[in-house]
Scaffold this motif. Structure first.
Motif, PDB file in Angstrom:
ATOM      1  N   LYS A 411       0.937  -1.235  -0.252  1.00  0.00           N
ATOM      2  CA  LYS A 411      -0.308   0.020   0.089  1.00  0.00           C
ATOM      3  C   LYS A 411       0.861   1.409  -0.103  1.00  0.00           C
ATOM      4  O   LYS A 411       0.748   2.479  -0.533  1.00  0.00           O
ATOM      5  N   THR A 412       1.697   1.314   1.259  1.00  0.00           N
ATOM      6  CA  THR A 412       2.480   2.660   0.974  1.00  0.00           C
ATOM      7  C   THR A 412       3.642   2.771  -0.722  1.00  0.00           C
ATOM      8  O   THR A 412       3.922   3.545  -0.813  1.00  0.00           O
ATOM      9  N   THR A 413       3.939   1.493  -0.865  1.00  0.00           N
ATOM     10  CA  THR A 413       5.169   1.303  -2.151  1.00  0.00           C
ATOM     11  C   THR A 413       3.815   2.252  -2.744  1.00  0.00           C
ATOM     12  O   THR A 413       4.731   3.303  -3.613  1.00  0.00           O
ATOM     13  N   PHE A 441       1.736  11.125   5.791  1.00  0.00           N
ATOM     14  CA  PHE A 441       2.713  10.229   6.139  1.00  0.00           C
ATOM     15  C   PHE A 441       1.485   9.585   7.307  1.00  0.00           C
ATOM     16  O   PHE A 441       0.943   9.719   7.369  1.00  0.00           O
ATOM     17  N   GLN A 442       2.567   8.055   7.197  1.00  0.00           N
ATOM     18  CA  GLN A 442       2.060   6.973   7.880  1.00  0.00           C
ATOM     19  C   GLN A 442       2.334   7.557   9.447  1.00  0.00           C
ATOM     20  O   GLN A 442       1.241   8.327  10.023  1.00  0.00           O
ATOM     21  N   ASP A 443       3.453   7.972   9.702  1.00  0.00           N
ATOM     22  CA  ASP A 443       3.864   8.764  10.772  1.00  0.00           C
ATOM     23  C   ASP A 443       4.011  10.566  10.432  1.00  0.00           C
ATOM     24  O   ASP A 443       4.962  10.693  10.436  1.00  0.00           O
ATOM     25  N   CYS A 519      -3.405   9.758   1.518  1.00  0.00           N
ATOM     26  CA  CYS A 519      -2.784   9.505   3.145  1.00  0.00           C
ATOM     27  C   CYS A 519      -2.559   8.592   3.326  1.00  0.00           C
ATOM     28  O   CYS A 519      -3.996   7.544   2.720  1.00  0.00           O
ATOM     29  N   ASP A 520      -1.591   7.927   3.963  1.00  0.00           N
ATOM     30  CA  ASP A 520      -1.070   7.099   4.249  1.00  0.00           C
ATOM     31  C   ASP A 520      -1.062   6.440   5.794  1.00  0.00           C
ATOM     32  O   ASP A 520      -1.272   7.163   7.024  1.00  0.00           O
ATOM     33  N   GLU A 521      -2.824   5.417   6.406  1.00  0.00           N
ATOM     34  CA  GLU A 521      -3.369   5.352   7.522  1.00  0.00           C
ATOM     35  C   GLU A 521      -3.257   6.868   8.417  1.00  0.00           C
ATOM     36  O   GLU A 521      -2.669   6.812   9.426  1.00  0.00           O
TER      37      GLU A 521
HETATM   38 MG   LIG Z   1       2.562   0.644   5.244  1.00  0.00          MG
END
Ligand SMILES: [Mg+2]
Ligand SMILES: Nc1ncnc2c1ncn2[C@@H]1O[C@H](COP(=O)(O)OP(=O)(O)O)[C@@H](O)[C@H]1O
Ligand code: SF4
Ligand code: SF4
Lengths: 667, 332
Positions: A411-413, A441-443, A519-521
Motif C-alpha cells: 500500500k505504501t509503495t 505520511f503514516q508517521d 493519506c497513509d493511515e
Molecule cells: Mg504501510
C-alpha cells in the motif's frame, strides 16, 4: 496456609489507591492523575480507555513502578502490586516484583526491544533458561522459536515483536532470581499481571485479533491479569471483563464491560461509544463536542463540563465523586444518564456519511495503470521482492478511494508511486494538470521539521495568502480546524503529543490546497473521537473544496466512512474492488471476509476467529492464487491458476480475483 | 556481512590511492624544484638536466605518477633537504613517538569522554560546573592549554616534567617505541617515567575530543534511556547499572564511535602543536622543523603518514560500528 488458594481468589493483585501524579513542565504543572482508585483481581482483564492525554499511560507506568520522569514529578497515593508499594517501596523489592510478577507490552513494537541484542538474550536476561525462553516464544505464538532466538529485533515483523514482548513476561523453570516477594506467585512462575499500553494500536486488524486471542489464552491458561490500555472501545469490548474510563486524570466510570457498553452512566463514556466508527451499515457516529481540557488549566469541578450536554452549575463547582451504581459499577457524575443511553440516538448532528458520489462525468485527478515495482530482497543477491505486481486505479475529481490490506501488501509503495516519490518499474501514473498530490505520511508527526514552530510550518505552505500576518492567521485557523489551539501554533513539534503532531501534519498538508490528498493511515494511531473528526474533516474538504482523497488504511470502518470506493490489496495485487457500501455488506474475497471478521466491534466478548498468520514474503514469482496459503475456502486448482480481477454482474466496479468467489456469485 | 566488510576495506584502499594522487599533484604544483634543491645553489644546467632525466621529471604526468607509486611501494619518498637522509628513514624514526602520544591520547580521550558522558546522565549540583569547565577547556587553543599546563604542573607544582619523552639523558634522542619497549621489558621505573612524560601532552591533546565524545555519549544515552526498550529492560527487573551498561551504553556505542572517528582526525592535527609545545620528538616536531626550512619532501611525507593513519583509523571505526549495530549489517 491451607486457605491460601481461596484467599487468593478474593485478593486483589494490584491496588491503586487515591493516586495523583503531577509533573512540573516549562509551562507549569500538569496534573496527569487526580486521585485514581481501582484494583485488579487475579486473572481479570481490565481495559483502561479514554482519549489521548487522559492519563492512561501514566497510570500503567505507575503500576510497573516506573512513573515518567520530569523536572519534578509529584506523586501521592499508592500502587500496591502483591503488597509491595511500587512507588515508594525499596528499589530492590520493586525490581523483584517486576522481574517475577509483571510483564509489559508497549505501543510501538519497533522501539520496545533492544536493537543491539539477539531475541534469545533479551529473553534469558530476565533469568529464564534458554529452553524455557524457546517454550515461552512458542506459547506466545512465535513460529520457529529456535531460529527466532538467534535473530535481531529488526528482522521481525511488528506483530512478532509484540509476541516476543509477551514471551518475555511468561514463566520460568523454578523461581526467578530475586529475594523477598512470595505472596502471589503461581507455580509456573508466570506473571500475575501484564500491563499492555496500546499493544495493538500499531498492528493490522488481523494481527491485532491474533494478539487479543493470545492475551485471552494466557489469561485462561496462566491466570494472569491484564491491564489493557486502549483507545478503541471495540478492543476493550472484545476481551475485557471490566472497563475503566479515564478523563483528565480522573475515573469517570468503571464497571463490567457489558453494563458499561450497554448503558453508560457517564456522559463521557456515552460520548466515546458514539464516536466509535462501526462497520455496521446502520451505525452512526458522532464526535464528542470540543476538545480534551488543557492539562495546565483544568476546570474546578467536573473536567468534562465544558463538553457535556448535561452540565449544571453543580458540576462546575465541585468535583463529582465516584459513586456506586448497579452491578458493581462506579461512576463520577452528578447527572448520570438513564439506562437507555447506550442505544445510539440519531441526533441532528449525528454523522452518517456515505461517500458522496462524484459527478458521472468527473475527470480523474489520478490514473494509475498496471504499475509494478520490485525491490532487491533483503539479504539476497538475485531474488526480487515484488511489492507491486500490476495495480491499476483511478480517483475521480472530488472523489475518494480507500485501499485496505495488511502491512507489507504494497500500500505504501503504491502511494509513493502515486505521489511521484518513487518510479514504478513499469506502468504509468498520470496526474490531472500535472499537479503533484500532497502526501500525509503514516508517521505524520515525525515528518514535521523539529526546529520550526507548528504555526511557521503551516504558514510557510500558505503562499497564496498574501501578507505574513495573513498567513499566520490563516495558519492558526487551519490548526484550529484540526483541533489545535494558538499555543500549539507557537509550539515546536516535540512539545506536542503524538496525536497533536498528527493533526499538525495534516493541517500542513492541507495548507497548499492540493487537488488530491494522499493519506497513509491518517488515523490509525488516533482515538475514536479524534479520528472521526479527522475523517469528517477529510470528507468535508473533499465535498466543499473538491479535493479528491486517496487513503490507505487497515481500519475498514475508516475506509467505509470516507470512501465511496474501496480496493482490497494482498501481496502487491488488488484482490477485490467495490463500492464501499457493497464491499462491507457483502465481501466476496475470502481475504476481505477475513479482514472484516477481524475488525473489532462493540459487541462484548466477541473474539473473532480470524485470518491465520501474516502475509508471506513477496520474494520470488508467485504461482497461482497468492492468498492460497491462508485461505479457508481453498479448492483444488487455486494454486495452479493465477487469479485475476473479474467483474461480478453488470456493475463493472465490483471485481474480485478469486475463482471460487466468482463461481459463488454467479450461482 | 562479509561483503560489507570487504567493500569497506576496498573503499579504504581507494581513498588511500586518492591520497597518493593528491600528494603527487601537490608535489607537482609546488614552486620548489627538488632537483635544484638536491644540488644546492652552484649546480650547472647540464648537471640539473641530467639529474632531471635520471629522476624522470621530463616524462608526462601520468607516467610520473606511476613512477611515484613505484617508488612509494619501495618506501622511497625522496630525500629530506634538511637532514639529507631518506624521508622514509626519518619518518621511521619519528613516527613511533607520535604513535605513542596519539595512542595515549586516544585512551585518555575515551576514558574522559565516557566519564563526562556518564556524568551528564545524572542530575545534580556538580554537573553544570563540569559541563562549563569542559566546554571551556575544549574551546581554548591547544597551545594555550599546553603552556598553562606546563606553568602550573611543572613550574608551580613540579609534579610533571615540562616536555620530552624521558628523563634519561642517554635515551633523550632515542627513537622507537620507548613506552611500549619499556613495558615489554618490564622496566617498571622506566614505564612510570614514560607515563609521566606522556601524561601532560596526551591529556592536552585529548581534551577537545573527550568533550566531543562525552557530549555525544550523553546525548545518545539521554535519548536511549527514555526509550521503550529501556523500560522493557527495567520491567525485566534489571538493576539500574545493568540497564545502563547492557542497554544504554551498548546502544550509545554506535553514535559515540562515529564521533570518536571524527575526533581522531582533529587529534592528529593537534599532535603537531602539542609536540612543539612539549618538545616531543615526533612527526609534529619534524614537520615543524621541515616547514621552517621549506623541506617539501619531508613535509609531504608527514602529510602522507598522518593522512593514511586517518583513513585507516576511520575504516577501523566504521568496522567497529558495524559490529556495534546489527541493523547496519543487514543493509546493503
Ligand atoms: Mg504501510
Ligand atoms: N525501499 C524498499 N526497499 C526494499 N523493500 C521495500 C522498500 N519499500 C518497501 N519495501 C517492501 O515492499 C513491501 C510492501 O511495502 P509497503 O509498501 O510498505 O506496504 P504497506 O504500506 O502495505 O505496509 C514490503 O515487504 C516492504 O518491506
Ligand atoms: S458531572 Fe455534570 S458535567 Fe460532569 S459529566 Fe456529569 S453531567 Fe456532565
Ligand atoms: S482463488 Fe482459491 S485460494 Fe485464492 S482466495 Fe479464492 S478460494 Fe482462496
Amino acid at each position: 496456609m491451607t486457605s491460601d488458594s481461596s484467599s487468593r481468589a478474593v485478593k486483589t493483585i494490584a491496588t491503586v489507591s487515591d493516586l495523583s501524579v503531577s509533573f512540573d513542565t516549562a509551562h507549569g504543572r500538569v496534573h496527569a492523575l487526580r486521585g485514581v482508585t481501582l484494583d485488579l483481581r487475579p486473572g481479570e482483564v481490565l481495559a483502561l480507555v479514554g482519549e489521548s492525554g487522559s492519563g492512561k499511560s501514566v497510570l500503567s507506568s505507575c503500576l510497573l513502578g516506573l512513573p515518567p520522569e520530569s523536572r519534578r514529578t509529584t506523586i501521592s497515593g499508592s500502587v500496591l502490586v502483591s503488597g509491595i508499594d511500587m512507588l515508594s517501596g525499596s528499589a530492590s523489592q520493586r525490581r523483584t516484583v517486576r522481574r517475577r510478577l509483571l510483564g509489559a507490552v508497549f505501543q510501538d513494537p519497533l522501539t520496545s526491544l533492544d536493537p543491539t541484542m539477539r531475541i534469545g538474550t533479551q529473553l534469558t536476561e530476565r533469568g529464564v533458561s534458554a529452553a524455557r525462553a524457546r517454550r515461552n516464544l512458542s506459547q506466545a505464538g512465535v513460529p520457529e522459536p529456535t531460529q527466532r532466538t538467534r535473530q535481531w529485533p529488526h528482522e521481525l515483523s511488528g506483530g512478532l515483536r509484540q509476541r516476543v514482548m509477551l514471551a518475555m513476561a511468561l514463566g520460568a523453570d523454578g523461581k526467578l532470581p530475586g529475594p523477598g516477594v512470595d505472596a502471589v506467585f503461581d507455580d509456573e512462575g508466570s506473571p500475575v499481571l501484564i500491563v499492555a499500553d496500546e499493544p495493538t494500536t500499531a498492528l493490522d486488524v488481523s494481527v491485532q485479533a491474533q494478539v487479543l486471542l493470545l492475551f485471552d489464552r494466557l489469561r485462561r491458561e496462566h491466570g494472569c491479569a491484564l491491564l489493557l490500555v486502549t483507545h478503541d472501545l471495540g478492543v476493550a469490548a472484545s476481551i475485557a471483563d471490566r472497563i475503566a474510563v479515564l478523563y483528565a486524570g480522573r475515573l469517570c466510570e468503571i464497571g463490567p464491560t457489558r453494563n458499561v457498553l450497554a448503558d453508560p452512566r457517564h456522559p463521557y463514556t456515552a460520548g466515546l461509544l458514539h464516536a466509535r466508527l462501526e462497520l455496521d451499515e446502520n451505525a452512526v457516529a458522532l464526535p464528542i463536542a470540543g476538545a480534551p481540557p488543557d492539562p495546565l488549566r483544568l476546570p474546578e469541578g467536573c473536567a468534562f463540563a465544558p463538553r457535556c450536554e448535561h452540565a449544571t452549575s453543580v458540576c462546575r463547582d465541585s468535583l463529582p465523586e465516584l459513586r456506586s451504581g448497579d452491578t458493581g459499577r462506579l461512576f463520577a457524575c452528578v447527572n448520570p444518564l438513564g439506562p437507555e443511553a447506550g442505544s445510539i440516538t440519531v441526533g441532528a448532528a449525528a454523522v452518517r456519511r456515505a461517500g458522496a458520489k462524484p459527478a458521472a462525468d468527473a475527470q480523474p485527478v489520478l490514473t494509475i495503470q498496471e504499475v509494478a515495482k520490485s525491490f532487491r530482497a533483503p539479504g539476497a543477491r538475485r531474488d526480487r521482492l515484488h511489492a507491486l505486481a500490476g495495480v491499476s486505479l483511478s480517483v475521480p475529481e472530488g472523489g475518494s478511494l480507500a485501499i485496505v490490506g495488511e502491512s507489507g501488501c504494497g500500500k505504501t509503495t503504491l502511494l509513493r508511486i502515486a505521489c511521484g516519490l518513487l518510479e514504478p518499474d513499469r506502468g504509468s501514473v498520470h496526474w490531472a494538470d500535472g499537479l503533484q498530490p500532497q502526501l500525509i505520511f503514516q508517521d505524520a508527526g515525525s515528518s514535521l521539521t523539529p526546529w520550526l514552530t507548528i504555526g511557521t510550518q503551516v504558514a510557510e505552505r500558505l503562499r497564496h495568502e498574501g501578507s505574513r500576518r495573513a498567513r499566520r492567521e490563516a495558519a492558526v485557523e487551519l490548526l484550529e480546524r484540526v483541533g489545535l489551539d494558538r499555543r500549539a501554533a507557537r509550539s515546536l513539534p516535540r512539545q506536542l503529543s503524538g496525536g497533536q503532531r498528527q493533526r499538525a501534519a495534516i493541517a500542513r498538508a492541507l495548507a497548499s490546497s492540493p487537488r488530491l490528498l494522499v493519506c497513509d493511515e491518517p488515523v490509525s494511531a488516533l482515538d475514536a473521537s479524534l479520528s472521526l473528526r479527522i475523517l469528517e474533516m477529510l470528507a468535508e474538504i473533499r465535498d466543499e473544496l473538491k479535493v479528491a482523497i486517496l487513503m490507505v488504511t487497515h481500519d475498514l470502518a475508516a475506509a467505509r466512512h470516507v470512501a465511496e470506493e474501496v480496493l482490497v490489496m494482498y501481496l502487491g495485487r488488488v484482490v477485490e474492488a467495490a463500492p464501499a457500501s457493497q464491499l462491507f455488506r457483502n465481501p466476496l474475497h475470502p481475504y476481505t471476509r477475513g479482514l472484516r471478521a477481524a475488525s473489532p466491534t462493540r459487541e462484548p466478548g466477541r473474539l473473532a476467529p480470524t485470518l491465520q498468520g501474516e502475509p508471506p514474503s513477496a520474494v520470488g514469482e508467485a504461482v497461482g492464487c497468492s492468498f492460497a496459503g491462508r485461505c479457508p475456502d481453498i479448492e483444488p486448482g487455486c494454486r495452479e491458476r493465477a487469479q485475476v480481477l473479474e467483474p461480478i454482474g453488470v456493475d463493472t466496479r465490483r471485481q474480485v480475483a478469486c475463482q471460487v468467489a466468482v463461481q459463488k456469485a454467479v450461482v | 556481512m562479509r561483503r560489507i566488510v570487504i567493500t569497506r576495506i576496498l573503499s579504504m584502499f581507494g581513498v588511500l590511492m586518492l591520497l597518493t594522487l593528491a600528494i603527487f599533484l601537490i608535489q607537482n604544483v609546488l614552486p620548489a624544484d627538488p632537483v635544484r634543491a638536491y644540488f644546492g645553489r652552484n649546480a650547472t644546467p647540464e648537471q640539473l638536466e641530467a639529474k632531471r632525466q635520471e629522476l624522470g621529471y621530463d616524462k608526462p604526468l601520468p607516467v610520473q605518477y606511476v613512477d611515484f607509486l613505484g617508488r612509494l611501494a619501495q618506501l622511497d619518498l625522496g630525500t629530506s633537504l634538511r637532514t639529507r637522509r631518506p624521508v622514509t628513514t626519518d619518518l621511521g624514526d619519528f613516527t613511533p613517538a607520535t604513535f605513542e602520544l596519539a595512542f595515549a591520547s586516544v585512551v585518555i580521550a575515551g576514558v574522559l569522554g565516557v566519564m563526562l558522558g556518564l556524568l551528564g546522565t545524572r542530575r545534580g549540583a556538580g554537573t553544570g560546573a563540569v559541563r562549563l569547565v569542559s566546554v571551556m577547556w575544549s574551546s581554548a587553543p591547544t597551545f594555550f592549554v599546553g603552556l598553562l599546563g606546563i606553568l602550573l604542573l611543572y613550574r608551580r607544582l613540579g609534579w610533571l616534567p615540562p616536555g620530552g619523552r624521558t628523563s634519561n639523558t642517554l635515551e633523550a634522542t632515542s627513537t622507537g617505541f620507548l613506552f611500549f619497549g619499556r613495558l615489554m621489558r618490564f622496566e617498571l621505573a622506566g614505564v612510570w617515567d614514560a607515563v609521566r612524560h606522556l601524561l601532560m601532552p596526551a591529556t592536552v591533546l585529548a581534551l577537545g575530543p573527550s568533550v566531543a565524545i562525552g557530549r555525544t555519549l550523553r546525548g545518545s544515552l539521554r535519548d536511549i534511556l527514555r526509550d521503550d526498550q529501556v523500560r522493557t529492560a527495567r520491567v525485566k527487573g534489571l538493576t539500574e547499572r545493568a540497564v545502563l551498561v547492557r542497554h544504554g551504553l551498548r546502544n550509545a556505542l554506535g553514535p559515540t564511535l562515529s564521533m570518536a572517528g571524527l575526533q581522531i582526525g582533529l587529534l592528529l592535527a593537534g599532535v603537531i602543536v602539542v609536540e612543539v609545545v612539549f618538545s616531543w620528538p615526533g612527526l609534529g616536531q619534524y614537520l615543524d622543523q621541515s616547514i621552517d626550512r621549506a623541506d617539501f619532501p619531508a613535509i609531504l611525507g608527514v602529510v602522507m603518514v598522518l593522512g593514511a593513519s586517518y583513513v585507516v583509523i576511520n575504516t577501523i571505526v566504521d568496522l567497529l560500528q558495524l559490529a556495534a549495530d546489527p541493523r547496519l549489517r543487514s543493509q546493503r
